[in-house]
Design an enzyme around this catalytic site. Sequence first.
Site, PDB file in Angstrom:
ATOM      1  N   ARG A  61     -14.052  15.872   5.005  1.00  0.00           N
ATOM      2  CA  ARG A  61     -15.496  15.684   4.315  1.00  0.00           C
ATOM      3  C   ARG A  61     -16.132  14.533   3.898  1.00  0.00           C
ATOM      4  O   ARG A  61     -17.374  14.351   3.868  1.00  0.00           O
ATOM      5  CB  ARG A  61     -15.041  16.428   2.767  1.00  0.00           C
ATOM      6  CG  ARG A  61     -16.114  16.255   1.634  1.00  0.00           C
ATOM      7  CD  ARG A  61     -15.961  17.111   0.327  1.00  0.00           C
ATOM      8  NE  ARG A  61     -14.487  17.218   0.054  1.00  0.00           N
ATOM      9  CZ  ARG A  61     -13.739  16.252  -0.566  1.00  0.00           C
ATOM     10  NH1 ARG A  61     -14.246  15.057  -0.803  1.00  0.00           N
ATOM     11  NH2 ARG A  61     -12.760  16.504  -1.023  1.00  0.00           N
ATOM     12  N   TYR A 114     -42.211  24.529  -0.050  1.00  0.00           N
ATOM     13  CA  TYR A 114     -41.220  25.823   0.519  1.00  0.00           C
ATOM     14  C   TYR A 114     -40.771  26.264  -0.701  1.00  0.00           C
ATOM     15  O   TYR A 114     -40.369  25.638  -1.332  1.00  0.00           O
ATOM     16  CB  TYR A 114     -40.333  24.927   1.315  1.00  0.00           C
ATOM     17  CG  TYR A 114     -38.931  25.893   1.796  1.00  0.00           C
ATOM     18  CD1 TYR A 114     -39.635  26.751   2.953  1.00  0.00           C
ATOM     19  CD2 TYR A 114     -37.978  25.757   1.280  1.00  0.00           C
ATOM     20  CE1 TYR A 114     -38.290  27.646   3.390  1.00  0.00           C
ATOM     21  CE2 TYR A 114     -37.026  26.570   1.827  1.00  0.00           C
ATOM     22  CZ  TYR A 114     -37.206  27.550   2.837  1.00  0.00           C
ATOM     23  OH  TYR A 114     -36.097  28.240   3.272  1.00  0.00           O
ATOM     24  N   ASP A 187     -40.356  15.923   2.598  1.00  0.00           N
ATOM     25  CA  ASP A 187     -39.999  17.023   3.602  1.00  0.00           C
ATOM     26  C   ASP A 187     -40.641  16.853   4.824  1.00  0.00           C
ATOM     27  O   ASP A 187     -41.799  17.411   5.017  1.00  0.00           O
ATOM     28  CB  ASP A 187     -40.025  18.299   2.797  1.00  0.00           C
ATOM     29  CG  ASP A 187     -39.406  19.444   3.740  1.00  0.00           C
ATOM     30  OD1 ASP A 187     -39.111  19.340   4.607  1.00  0.00           O
ATOM     31  OD2 ASP A 187     -38.983  20.692   2.908  1.00  0.00           O
ATOM     32  N   LYS A 212     -34.639  24.144  11.846  1.00  0.00           N
ATOM     33  CA  LYS A 212     -35.903  24.292  12.034  1.00  0.00           C
ATOM     34  C   LYS A 212     -36.101  23.188  13.628  1.00  0.00           C
ATOM     35  O   LYS A 212     -35.547  23.594  14.587  1.00  0.00           O
ATOM     36  CB  LYS A 212     -37.003  23.889  11.248  1.00  0.00           C
ATOM     37  CG  LYS A 212     -36.898  24.531  10.016  1.00  0.00           C
ATOM     38  CD  LYS A 212     -36.617  26.057   9.692  1.00  0.00           C
ATOM     39  CE  LYS A 212     -36.010  26.656   8.402  1.00  0.00           C
ATOM     40  NZ  LYS A 212     -36.636  26.049   7.338  1.00  0.00           N
TER      41      LYS A 212
HETATM   42  C1  LIG Z   1     -36.436  25.993   6.014  1.00  0.00           C
HETATM   43  C2  LIG Z   1     -36.747  24.894   5.120  1.00  0.00           C
HETATM   44  C3  LIG Z   1     -36.144  24.400   4.218  1.00  0.00           C
HETATM   45  C4  LIG Z   1     -34.770  24.775   3.747  1.00  0.00           C
HETATM   46  O1  LIG Z   1     -33.888  24.523   4.494  1.00  0.00           O
HETATM   47  P1  LIG Z   1     -32.548  25.359   5.006  1.00  0.00           P
HETATM   48  O2  LIG Z   1     -31.852  24.736   6.144  1.00  0.00           O
HETATM   49  O3  LIG Z   1     -33.144  26.799   5.043  1.00  0.00           O
HETATM   50  O4  LIG Z   1     -31.677  25.466   3.581  1.00  0.00           O
HETATM   51  C5  LIG Z   1     -36.931  23.310   3.418  1.00  0.00           C
HETATM   52  N1  LIG Z   1     -38.089  22.813   3.488  1.00  0.00           N
HETATM   53  C6  LIG Z   1     -38.700  23.445   4.409  1.00  0.00           C
HETATM   54  C7  LIG Z   1     -40.172  22.935   4.737  1.00  0.00           C
HETATM   55  C8  LIG Z   1     -38.094  24.536   5.266  1.00  0.00           C
HETATM   56  O5  LIG Z   1     -38.950  25.070   6.473  1.00  0.00           O
END
Ligand SMILES: *Cc1c(COP(=O)(O)O)cnc(C)c1O
Length: 411
Positions: A61, A114, A187, A212
């Site tokens: 961890r 998001y 983000d 992603k």
């Molecule tokens: C998918 C996504 C998230 C969240 O991420 P997870 O891996 O699903 O927890 C946050 N911001 C954006 C822009 C996303 O597309």
Amino acid sequence: MTHDPLAQHPDWTDSGFSTRAIHAGQDPDPRTGAVVTPIHQVSTYKQDGVGGLRGGYEYSRSGNPTRDALQEALAAVEGGAAAFAFSSGLAAEDALLRSVLRPGDHVVVPDDAYGGTYRLIARVLGPWGIDHTPVDLSDPDAVLAAIQPGRTKVVWVETPTNPLLGIADIAAIATHAQSAGAVLVVDNTFASPYLQQPLALGADAVVHSTTKYIGGHSDVVGGAVVVADGAQLPAGMVGPTGTTALRDAVGFLQNASGAVAGPFDAWLTLRGLKTLAVRMDRHNSNAEAVARFLVEHPGVREVLWPGLPEHPGHEVAARQMRGFGGMVAFRTGSAESAVAVCAATRVFTLAESLGGVESLVEHPGRMTHGSVAGTALEVPDDLVRLSVGIEDVEDLLTDLAQALAVAGLGR
Ligand SMILES: *Cc1c(COP(=O)(O)O)cnc(C)c1O
């Protein structure tokens, strides 16, 4: 943990993007010469006498060599001082927000954030005393007006936004956040570090859903926080380790709250990262062809893609992005026809998520953004969102043409 994974590695800071993605943190294994970082699927490490740690590792961890490799690579490709890998994008966001916020504090959030980010801030952090204001980030003056000096500790930016592909001017908003003593978070999931470098534009931290584009193959869920060199906690705050450095506070919470990326997930994400640049180039060119096809199509009302000159954020996007990305959204005029398009595609798979090699289609109103219905973040019900993959572009255009025809929108 005193382990410094950077100490014995070559420095890739002067190398190009792909060289960093492929090599930073990823030296051949010192014992075997294995050119790929091994999956250290282990929870604990032998100590040579009490406290005699080999390479600083004591418990996974707190530290794991595969995760360290990913973290070092992510810091290198974002131009950050440190990166922290988590089990999901939302876990990364949660750790960053809780590192920076205390009860009574206020956050400025995008009005088309998001959905999961909004839910985290409004419905998880809200009951712990965190207040928020949704704002249209395409208007830096609106951001300035939403900042409450002394109370706003985080300005959260998403650009391009999901699913409306709005564009925020990172450098302009950075100036406002900085003068208010707030931490600017971007983000960067939709753009990826290849297309956009928010830390160089003045952001204090970047978050990713590495699920992603960075992972890129729809086979792993993960997230990351990357912290800028010298980034500080909000003005006046001292972190749990007694310093004012943002990286210390996030690193502390990664271990103290523990939502770390597992070794195999870190390895898959690292493997995806190596090909990010070549994939993004193809995502860009395929998305451009798809956007131009949809603009010309008589059954499509409006196409949202920042590469189109008529997009309201086009100029800012052209200034702060290397390419316009693989996400395209369009409006069909009715919820029924939008749903029908989503049901009729064959190459585009009907699914949530984005950023993988395969093309996906979805109806945000009833899928990814169902959780924000009835809030300021509600999206139009005739919107279709495409994650344009890296297949042969002719096959993508043929598929969209037939799906629009099946939905009664054909020529
Ligand atoms: C998918 C996504 C998230 C969240 O991420 P997870 O891996 O699903 O927890 C946050 N911001 C954006 C822009 C996303 O597309």
